[in-house]
Scaffold this motif. Sequence first.
Motif: not given
Length: 369
Positions: A46-47, A147-148, A150-155, A220-224
């Motif tokens: 779901p991430r 990115a939620a 990718t990074t949050a999915a690992v967490s 999500d801060p990915y774009h910036q």
Amino acid sequence: MRFLPEPSPSSHHPTRTGLLLVNLGTPDAPTASAVRRYLAEFLSDPRVVEIPRLVWLPILYGLVLTLRPRDAAARYASVWTSEGSPLLAWSRRQAEGLSRELSDRGLGVEVALAMRYGNPSLEAGIAALRENGCERILVLPLYPQYAASTTAAVSDAVGACLARLRNVPEIRYVRDFHADPGYIEAMAVRILDFWRDKGRGRKLVLSFHGLPKRSIALGDPYHQQCLETGRLLAERLSLYAEQVEVTFQSRFGAAEWLQPYTEPRLKELAKSGVSDVDVFCPGFVADCIETLEEIAVQGKEAFLLAGGRQLRYIDALNDSAAWMKALANLAERHMQGWITRPVARQPADAAHAAVLLQRKNDTTPATDQ
């Protein structure tokens, strides 16, 4: 809940520090069945796909996993190597190079490699470190920009694994390194070396993986962070604004994603008279299907058909010396305060740990499915 078995306690070694290096993942083979298994795990997270499960899962299992695996398998086969997928091969070399770099600095850190989806699994990676006595683990996702999906999915996955342990190790995470000076410098060295050896195109395109615009609107801060990486890299390369631009690739589905899209923009550049373009992908620290097939093959073909003369893909950081040094610096900073006694043990590949898991608990799968 049934807890995973604990490693046998040892009185001969002090507790150790471990580093879990994590990348996205890859199918086990360039076949439709292997790709189907991989995509089922990846796209059911779901991430990754933020569509209500009742809506998405019937689409995933009824349409996507029926139509997409065969085409994707052919794409994987076009870049597959004798060592397996390029992503896995380069990630293994990065883990080995990082371990050597840390050892050369007198730091006894056990390094294990894991993939968020597929093999070697996160569970196997954590098991490898625990088998070697690691009670402190730094989790380092190889995603420069947060990115939620990718990074949050690992967490999430690490947390789910820890929830099954009785003796939970101390955990730290590297959230992102999009502006890390060593990362920026390693990319600059890669590009400058390419230009010195092969000349320079009229335009440098920095292609990042895309993300649905809705994710950005939700915070999500990915774009910036992508834009900041692009700005810092351009400054380091002393490029003017008209000499470099940021684009986004790998769009999936019908929703609007971050723009400009890489392939359409490459066509526009060709049609506008920009005959020679160099493409580098800052968000991918290891070459993979998205760089070697989507950019170096499909992107190049689209550019040439639109009237361009030459598109040259610049290799990812992979195991370059500058990147290994930067990665070790990044890890060392995040391990400050932890004891890192030198050890003679070689870095553990998480694939080996899967055997240990299966041997200890026949009812517990050794890999993520």
